[in-house]
Structure formats: C-alpha cells, structure tokens
Design a protein around this motif. Structure first.
Motif, short mmCIF file in Angstrom:
data_model
loop_
_atom_site.label_atom_id
_atom_site.label_comp_id
_atom_site.label_asym_id
_atom_site.label_seq_id
_atom_site.Cartn_x
_atom_site.Cartn_y
_atom_site.Cartn_z
N MET A 1 0.90 -1.26 -0.03
CA MET A 1 -0.12 -0.14 -0.32
C MET A 1 0.91 1.05 0.09
SD MET A 1 -2.95 1.70 0.45
CE MET A 1 -4.27 0.64 0.76
N LEU A 2 0.61 2.15 -0.75
CA LEU A 2 1.31 3.48 -0.56
C LEU A 2 1.13 4.36 0.28
CD1 LEU A 2 2.97 5.31 -2.94
CD2 LEU A 2 0.68 6.06 -3.69
N LYS A 3 2.02 4.59 0.92
CA LYS A 3 1.73 5.41 2.18
C LYS A 3 2.11 7.02 1.84
CE LYS A 3 3.50 2.39 5.84
NZ LYS A 3 4.38 2.38 6.69
N VAL A 4 1.19 7.84 2.08
CA VAL A 4 1.43 9.33 1.80
C VAL A 4 1.30 10.10 3.25
CG1 VAL A 4 0.50 11.21 0.75
CG2 VAL A 4 0.19 9.24 -0.28
N TYR A 5 2.53 10.60 3.60
CA TYR A 5 2.53 11.23 4.82
C TYR A 5 2.23 12.90 4.38
CZ TYR A 5 4.81 7.58 7.26
OH TYR A 5 5.16 6.48 7.89
N GLU A 6 1.23 13.23 5.09
CA GLU A 6 1.06 14.72 4.71
C GLU A 6 0.40 15.47 5.78
OE1 GLU A 6 -2.68 15.82 4.93
OE2 GLU A 6 -2.96 14.01 5.97
N TYR A 7 0.32 17.01 5.53
CA TYR A 7 -0.18 17.82 6.69
C TYR A 7 -1.38 18.52 5.92
CZ TYR A 7 0.19 21.78 9.92
OH TYR A 7 -0.10 22.67 11.02
N ALA A 8 -2.86 18.28 6.66
CA ALA A 8 -3.75 18.84 6.34
C ALA A 8 -4.05 20.13 5.84
CB ALA A 8 -4.95 18.39 7.28
N LYS A 9 -3.16 21.02 6.72
CA LYS A 9 -3.16 22.58 6.41
C LYS A 9 -2.10 23.02 5.31
CE LYS A 9 -4.51 23.73 11.11
NZ LYS A 9 -4.33 24.36 12.37
N CYS A 10 -1.62 22.00 4.54
CA CYS A 10 -0.43 22.33 3.62
C CYS A 10 -1.25 22.30 2.23
CB CYS A 10 0.60 21.28 3.89
SG CYS A 10 1.65 21.13 2.39
N LYS B 1 -3.12 7.51 4.04
CA LYS B 1 -2.82 8.79 4.33
C LYS B 1 -2.46 8.88 5.79
CE LYS B 1 -6.16 12.02 4.51
NZ LYS B 1 -7.03 13.02 4.29
N LEU B 2 -1.31 9.37 6.10
CA LEU B 2 -0.92 9.43 7.41
C LEU B 2 -0.31 10.87 7.75
CD1 LEU B 2 1.86 6.59 6.87
CD2 LEU B 2 -0.24 6.51 8.49
N PRO B 3 -0.74 11.17 9.12
CA PRO B 3 -0.71 12.75 9.46
C PRO B 3 0.90 12.74 9.77
CG PRO B 3 -1.68 11.51 11.24
CD PRO B 3 -1.61 10.65 9.89
N ILE B 4 1.72 13.52 9.05
CA ILE B 4 3.24 13.56 9.34
C ILE B 4 3.57 14.39 10.89
CG2 ILE B 4 3.67 15.89 8.04
CD1 ILE B 4 5.95 14.37 6.54
N VAL B 5 2.72 15.23 11.14
CA VAL B 5 3.13 15.74 12.44
C VAL B 5 2.92 14.73 13.49
CG1 VAL B 5 2.66 17.52 13.84
CG2 VAL B 5 2.63 18.06 11.47
N GLU B 6 2.06 14.04 13.84
CA GLU B 6 1.60 13.22 14.67
C GLU B 6 2.44 11.88 14.43
OE1 GLU B 6 -0.93 14.60 12.78
OE2 GLU B 6 -1.67 15.84 14.42
N LYS B 7 2.78 11.52 13.24
CA LYS B 7 3.46 10.25 12.79
C LYS B 7 4.39 10.44 11.83
CE LYS B 7 2.85 5.19 11.50
NZ LYS B 7 4.19 5.24 11.83
N ALA B 8 5.52 11.04 12.33
CA ALA B 8 6.67 11.22 11.34
C ALA B 8 7.25 10.03 10.54
CB ALA B 8 8.07 11.94 11.73
N PRO B 9 7.84 10.03 9.42
CA PRO B 9 8.20 8.66 8.74
C PRO B 9 9.38 8.21 9.63
CG PRO B 9 8.22 10.53 7.04
CD PRO B 9 7.91 11.03 8.43
N SER B 10 9.57 6.76 9.69
CA SER B 10 10.45 6.15 10.35
C SER B 10 11.83 6.33 9.90
CB SER B 10 10.26 4.72 10.52
OG SER B 10 10.40 3.86 9.05
N GLN B 11 12.74 5.92 10.64
CA GLN B 11 14.05 5.98 10.11
C GLN B 11 14.47 5.12 8.73
OE1 GLN B 11 17.70 6.55 12.74
NE2 GLN B 11 16.24 7.14 14.49
N ALA B 12 13.72 4.09 8.79
CA ALA B 12 14.00 3.00 7.83
C ALA B 12 13.26 3.65 6.62
CB ALA B 12 13.35 1.79 8.15
N GLU B 13 12.06 4.33 6.67
CA GLU B 13 11.58 5.03 5.66
C GLU B 13 12.20 6.03 5.19
OE1 GLU B 13 6.92 4.05 6.63
OE2 GLU B 13 7.81 5.47 7.56
N LEU B 14 12.73 7.12 5.94
CA LEU B 14 13.59 8.01 5.54
C LEU B 14 15.00 7.72 4.95
CD1 LEU B 14 13.26 9.92 8.71
CD2 LEU B 14 12.65 10.87 6.50
#
Length: 119
Positions: free
Chosen positions: A1-10, A29-42
């Motif tokens: 599944m495609l993960k999209v880390y985003e910020y609703a006000k952006c 859809k993942l809220p980037i402020v509450e759940k930042a990408p993991s080090q592995a994802e980065l």
C-alpha cells in the motif's frame, strides 16, 4: 500500500492528494506531524533521492518554521546522516511533504510533471 505522509493544512499536500484521487490511486494517508516517517522509511527515501542526484537536504522542509527555529541550515553541514535521519524521524514538521513511499515509489514534495511520470 502506498503511504502518503501529509499535513492537512499544507496546500501542496492538498494538491498532491487531489492528483492521486484524480488518478484513482489508492493510498494510506498519514498525518506527518503526529506520525513522522520512520528512520527506515527516511533511509529508503534518501537512497531514492541519491539515485536522482539528491541529498539529505532534500528531505527537509527548508521553508518551515521548525527548520528555521532549529537553525538546521547552519547545523546540517556538520550533521552525520544518522543524526539528520533521527532528527527527521522525531519531528514530522521538519520533513518535506508530501512524503510518498511505496514498493517502487519514493517521492518527496509535489511536482506534478514528476508525479505524472510515476502515476
């Protein structure tokens, strides 16, 4: 599944999600402020960026308030890659968004021309 880390006000994130919806791409859809990408994802994203001539700075939201508050532009040249990835994984607002990761997809930021080549 495609993960999209985003910020609703952006506004850029809103455009990116609208683009994906228009292409009927399914994503998580993942809220980037509450759940930042993991080090592995980065690390995975950084590897993809390096293949395209990018570097660690491309992972940072350089126009963000936190970037300026933390004085990242001054500190980044002296940071190790591990230190930078740890910082990004702890502070989602530092990560350039949207941050899109899938099996064969790694995109950061929204440039419609680039996204059209992928989707």
């Amino acid at each position: 599944m495609l993960k999209v880390y985003e910020y609703a006000k952006c506004s850029t994130c809103v455009k990116a999600l609208k683009f994906l919806d228009g292409k009927k791409v399914s994503y998580q859809k993942l809220p980037i402020v509450e759940k930042a990408p993991s080090q592995a994802e980065l690390k995975k994203m950084l590897a993809a960026l390096k293949e395209r001539g990018g570097n660690i700075k491309n992972l940072f939201n350089t126009s963000g308030v936190l970037y300026k508050e933390f004085k990242i532009s001054e500190k980044l040249p002296n940071m190790t890659e591990a230190e930078a990835l740890k910082l990004l994984s702890e502070h989602g607002k530092l990560v350039k968004r949207p941050f899109v990761l899938g099996d064969d997809i790694a995109l950061v930021g929204f440039k419609e021309d680039e996204w059209k080549k992928v989707f």
